[in-house]
Write a protein that holds these residues in place. Structure first.
Motif, PDB file in Angstrom:
ATOM      1  N   GLY A   1       1.169  -2.494   5.393  1.00  0.00           N
ATOM      2  CA  GLY A   1       0.852  -2.279   3.997  1.00  0.00           C
ATOM      3  C   GLY A   1       0.941  -3.508   2.905  1.00  0.00           C
ATOM      4  O   GLY A   1       0.966  -3.374   1.832  1.00  0.00           O
TER       5      GLY A   1
ATOM      6  N   LEU B   1      -5.884   0.505  -2.995  1.00  0.00           N
ATOM      7  CA  LEU B   1      -5.312   0.529  -4.368  1.00  0.00           C
ATOM      8  C   LEU B   1      -4.375  -0.607  -4.543  1.00  0.00           C
ATOM      9  O   LEU B   1      -4.217  -1.272  -5.512  1.00  0.00           O
ATOM     10  CB  LEU B   1      -4.513   2.062  -4.657  1.00  0.00           C
ATOM     11  N   GLY B   2      -3.528  -0.819  -3.348  1.00  0.00           N
ATOM     12  CA  GLY B   2      -2.747  -2.019  -3.484  1.00  0.00           C
ATOM     13  C   GLY B   2      -3.461  -3.249  -3.353  1.00  0.00           C
ATOM     14  O   GLY B   2      -2.909  -4.306  -4.072  1.00  0.00           O
TER      15      GLY B   2
ATOM     16  N   THR C   1      -5.195   0.272   6.096  1.00  0.00           N
ATOM     17  CA  THR C   1      -5.119  -0.182   4.896  1.00  0.00           C
ATOM     18  C   THR C   1      -5.269   1.243   4.039  1.00  0.00           C
ATOM     19  O   THR C   1      -6.001   1.930   4.407  1.00  0.00           O
ATOM     20  CB  THR C   1      -6.236  -1.169   4.632  1.00  0.00           C
ATOM     21  N   HIS C   2      -5.085   0.965   2.795  1.00  0.00           N
ATOM     22  CA  HIS C   2      -5.232   2.263   1.941  1.00  0.00           C
ATOM     23  C   HIS C   2      -6.786   2.505   1.778  1.00  0.00           C
ATOM     24  O   HIS C   2      -7.501   1.454   1.386  1.00  0.00           O
ATOM     25  CB  HIS C   2      -4.555   1.915   0.549  1.00  0.00           C
TER      26      HIS C   2
ATOM     27  N   TYR D   1       1.341   3.291   2.560  1.00  0.00           N
ATOM     28  CA  TYR D   1       0.281   4.299   2.796  1.00  0.00           C
ATOM     29  C   TYR D   1       0.417   4.576   4.315  1.00  0.00           C
ATOM     30  O   TYR D   1       0.638   5.896   4.716  1.00  0.00           O
ATOM     31  CB  TYR D   1      -1.070   3.794   2.498  1.00  0.00           C
ATOM     32  N   HIS D   2       0.518   3.565   5.129  1.00  0.00           N
ATOM     33  CA  HIS D   2       0.424   3.718   6.617  1.00  0.00           C
ATOM     34  C   HIS D   2       0.882   2.383   7.503  1.00  0.00           C
ATOM     35  O   HIS D   2       0.704   1.283   6.977  1.00  0.00           O
ATOM     36  CB  HIS D   2      -1.099   3.858   7.044  1.00  0.00           C
TER      37      HIS D   2
ATOM     38  N   GLN E   1      -8.776   3.590  -0.492  1.00  0.00           N
ATOM     39  CA  GLN E   1      -9.526   3.136  -1.721  1.00  0.00           C
ATOM     40  C   GLN E   1      -8.807   1.788  -2.174  1.00  0.00           C
ATOM     41  O   GLN E   1      -9.412   1.231  -3.295  1.00  0.00           O
ATOM     42  CB  GLN E   1      -8.834   4.120  -2.981  1.00  0.00           C
TER      43      GLN E   1
ATOM     44  N   SER F   1     -12.177  -0.729   2.954  1.00  0.00           N
ATOM     45  CA  SER F   1     -11.378  -0.595   1.961  1.00  0.00           C
ATOM     46  C   SER F   1     -11.068  -1.786   1.385  1.00  0.00           C
ATOM     47  O   SER F   1     -11.017  -1.736   0.009  1.00  0.00           O
ATOM     48  CB  SER F   1      -9.761  -0.412   2.603  1.00  0.00           C
TER      49      SER F   1
ATOM     50  N   ASP G   1       0.952  -1.093   0.085  1.00  0.00           N
ATOM     51  CA  ASP G   1       0.118   0.131   0.055  1.00  0.00           C
ATOM     52  C   ASP G   1       1.023   1.291   0.089  1.00  0.00           C
ATOM     53  O   ASP G   1       0.546   2.355  -0.362  1.00  0.00           O
ATOM     54  CB  ASP G   1      -0.984   0.023   1.357  1.00  0.00           C
TER      55      ASP G   1
ATOM     56  N   ASN H   1       0.011  -6.870   0.845  1.00  0.00           N
ATOM     57  CA  ASN H   1      -1.276  -7.351   0.542  1.00  0.00           C
ATOM     58  C   ASN H   1      -0.863  -8.528  -0.386  1.00  0.00           C
ATOM     59  O   ASN H   1       0.226  -8.637  -1.157  1.00  0.00           O
ATOM     60  CB  ASN H   1      -1.915  -6.374  -0.792  1.00  0.00           C
TER      61      ASN H   1
END
Length: 414
Positions: free
Chosen positions: A404, A278-279, A273-274, A268-269, A276, A314, A266, A406
């Motif tokens: 992040g 995305l990942g 989780t992102h 992202y964080h 949207q 998400s 992701d 996936n």
């Protein structure tokens, strides 16, 4: 040319069954494994319940020395792996030991051992009286090592760690090694023994777990508008992956074929989780493309959905990124509503669910969800409260982890 990869053995040690038949029976029946924690006094914790193993007696499977020298996460791994190996029916003495490997995962490793030893040191006279087994019991790779040692497998052997995506990462790595011709058989999966004061306490501090202490069995409610966090689980899931032609040549029972797998990040964080997805959507797309399929071909999606307010939605966004306005035929369920969240072992037991869903033409339900989040569109068919009969030829299992990570795997009927 890449080789095909079959699944020829399954093993499970879970909060709703200590072997595959019992686990699957209770999954189909919609049984919850949640109850008040018995392993330690959790009365002062924000969350006081979890999905513990029931009627677990390791002495039925492991000898005294094995128990003394291993943390629970390794014990769980040995027990689940033994069931999967027996189920596969392969005769190891007829094989080159270097053709058989182990790729195992654990998100936390020997957390219980770490807590016990460090607490004893901190509360004692501060003399260095650590057990000589402290480090071997603690390190996360010991589960894969012990499966190898116990069975004499001398091929590829290592451990994956990608938080709650861990065992899907292990499965994907095993898949890739076999199809590249670097192994004929790999024992893979994951184990976790995270119901400990530090682990529960840490997740409580994050407010990541449900606090429905008055209703443990109904607390894990993925996609419900009142969901308030995940429920901790423990145990192990094991799969025997095998070169397809090798499995056919020995007349093995094939549960299904691993067709595709993928990982993304992701970026992202640390823990979220992102928004949207995305990942997650990209990983699903890659795994399905590798399988020669699209989201519209999937019959059953076992979601990661842990019953957290942000994470569940998400994942829905990630699915919608692939389906768009189309109405997919796939049925969706979140079986963590029954097992709780087994962290690094989650993907392995959910892969088992996907494979048995294909075998028996049954899709298990998401239990406890009575008020579906209104932001979930009607074109997604989430199976609620009761398992259904359906033709299942293609399944996909999602896992996502802190950091992040996936991890997606796609199985098809052989």
């Amino acid at each position: 040319m890449l080789k095909r990869v079959a699944v020829t053995g399954l093993g499970a040690l879970t909060p709703i069954g200590n072997d595959v038949p019992t686990f699957w029976k209770n999954t189909v029946a919609g049984v919850s494994g949640a109850a008040t924690i018995t392993r330690f006094d959790a009365s002062l914790f924000r969350t006081q319940f979890a999905c513990e193993l029931k009627n677990y007696d390791p002495t039925l499977f492991l000898d005294r020395n094995e128990l003394k020298r291993t943390d629970r996460f390794t014990q769980y791994a040995l027990i689940a792996a033994a069931e999967a190996i027996a189920d596969s029916g392969f005769q190891f003495d007829r094989m080159d030991p270097f053709d058989v490997g182990v790729i195992w995962g654990s998100g936390q490793g020997g957390m219980e051992t770490f807590e016990e030893q460090v607490t004893e040191y901190a509360t004692g006279d501060k003399r260095p009286r650590f057990s000589p087994f402290f480090v071997p019991k603690l390190i996360a790779n010991m589960a894969s090592g012990m499966i190898s040692i116990k069975n004499g497998y001398m091929g590829i052997n290592y451990t994956t760690v990608s938080a709650c995506a861990t065992s899907n990462t292990a499965i994907m790595d095993a898949f890739n090694y076999i199809r590249l011709g670097k192994a004929k058989i790999i024992i893979t999966g994951g184990s976790e023994a995270g119901i400990t004061p530090a682990s529960i306490g840490g997740f409580c501090a994050m407010k990541a777990m449900s606090a429905q202490n008055d209703n443990p069995t109904g607390a894990s409610r993925p996609f419900d508008s009142t969901r308030d966090g995940f429920v901790m689980g423990e145990g192990a899931g094991a799969l025997v992956l095998e070169e397809y032609e090798h499995a056919v040549s020995r007349g093995a029972t094939i549960y299904g074929e691993l067709l595709g797998a993928a990982m993304t990040a992701d970026a992202y964080h640390m823990t979220a989780t992102h928004p949207q997805g995305l990942g997650a959507s990209k990983a699903m797309h890659i795994a399905l493309k590798e399988a020669g399929k699209t989201i519209m071909d999937v019959d059953y999606l076992n979601t990661h959905a842990t019953s957290t307010p942000v994470g569940d939605l998400s994942e829905i966004q990630a699915v919608l990124a692939l389906t768009g306005t189309q109405t997919p035929k796939m049925k969706i369920s979140a079986t963590k509503s029954m097992t709780g969240h087994l962290l690094g072992a989650a993907g392995a037991i959910e892969a088992i669910i996907c494979l048995l869903s294909m075998r028996d033409s049954i899709i298990p339900a998401t239990i406890n969800t009575t008020n579906l989040d209104p932001s979930i569109p009607e074109n997604l068919d989430i199976v609620l409260n009761k398992a259904i009969s359906a033709n299942v030829d293609l399944t996909m299992s999602n896992t996502f982890g802190f950091g992040g990570h996936n991890g997606i795997v796609v199985f098809g009927k052989s």
